[in-house]
Write a protein that holds these residues in place. Structure first.
Motif, PDB file in Angstrom:
ATOM      1  N   ASN A  48     -38.897  66.948 -25.657  1.00 16.54           N
ATOM      2  CA  ASN A  48     -37.923  67.771 -26.368  1.00 16.54           C
ATOM      3  C   ASN A  48     -38.565  68.526 -27.528  1.00 16.54           C
ATOM      4  N   SER A  99     -34.479  74.324 -17.116  1.00 19.29           N
ATOM      5  CA  SER A  99     -33.705  73.217 -16.568  1.00 19.29           C
ATOM      6  C   SER A  99     -34.510  72.637 -15.409  1.00 19.29           C
ATOM      7  N   LYS A 138     -42.728  69.578 -22.276  1.00 18.05           N
ATOM      8  CA  LYS A 138     -41.801  69.975 -23.339  1.00 18.05           C
ATOM      9  C   LYS A 138     -40.405  69.423 -23.111  1.00 18.05           C
ATOM     10  N   VAL A 139     -39.966  69.368 -21.858  1.00 16.75           N
ATOM     11  CA  VAL A 139     -38.640  68.827 -21.559  1.00 16.75           C
ATOM     12  C   VAL A 139     -38.611  67.328 -21.840  1.00 16.75           C
ATOM     13  N   LYS A 140     -39.666  66.615 -21.470  1.00 13.36           N
ATOM     14  CA  LYS A 140     -39.707  65.168 -21.688  1.00 13.36           C
ATOM     15  C   LYS A 140     -39.738  64.807 -23.164  1.00 13.36           C
ATOM     16  N   SER A 177     -34.680  75.781 -26.201  1.00 15.19           N
ATOM     17  CA  SER A 177     -34.348  74.533 -25.515  1.00 15.19           C
ATOM     18  C   SER A 177     -33.442  74.769 -24.311  1.00 15.19           C
ATOM     19  N   TYR A 184     -36.332  78.565 -14.870  1.00 22.79           N
ATOM     20  CA  TYR A 184     -36.861  78.931 -16.178  1.00 22.79           C
ATOM     21  C   TYR A 184     -36.497  80.383 -16.431  1.00 22.79           C
TER      22      TYR A 184
END
Length: 111
Positions: free
Chosen positions: A82, A52, A78-80, A48, A40
């Motif tokens: 988007n 990672s 947030k990654v899941k 975005s 991070y």
């Protein structure tokens, strides 16, 4: 042994960079990690691209009993989904003021 998925701070002053690691909960923040599963970077402007994460490894470790820290849980969510939001626009640059008009030369008064 209680295992947590949390962030390990690396980088320098005023420019933090975090690695997302699987660690024993008794180990200090910069201690030895069992596995590093992402990173991070707070200095990247595009939200975005700041994070990672290997989601398959997160699912594995959660499946075998690891718990997520609050910050890492938010990042994984947030990654899941988007949903990173929009980065704030930088403040506008102020235009320099125009210089005052030059004074009449010779000291004569205008008639």
């Amino acid at each position: 042994m209680s295992v947590r998925i949390r962030m390990k701070k690396i980088g320098r002053k005023h420019r933090p960079f975090y690695r997302i690691c699987v660690m024993d909960s008794r180990v200090h923040r910069e201690g030895k990690a069992i596995e590093e599963i992402g990173w991070y970077d707070t200095s990247v402007h595009d939200k975005s691209k700041r994070v990672s994460i290997q989601l398959d490894r997160v699912e594995y470790w959660v499946g075998v009993g690891a718990s997520l820290s609050d910050r890492v849980a938010t990042l994984v969510k947030k990654v899941k989904t988007n949903r990173f939001g929009v980065a704030a626009a930088p403040p506008p640059m102020l235009a320099p003021k125009d210089p005052p008009p030059p004074a009449p030369e010779g000291g004569e008064a205008a008639e």
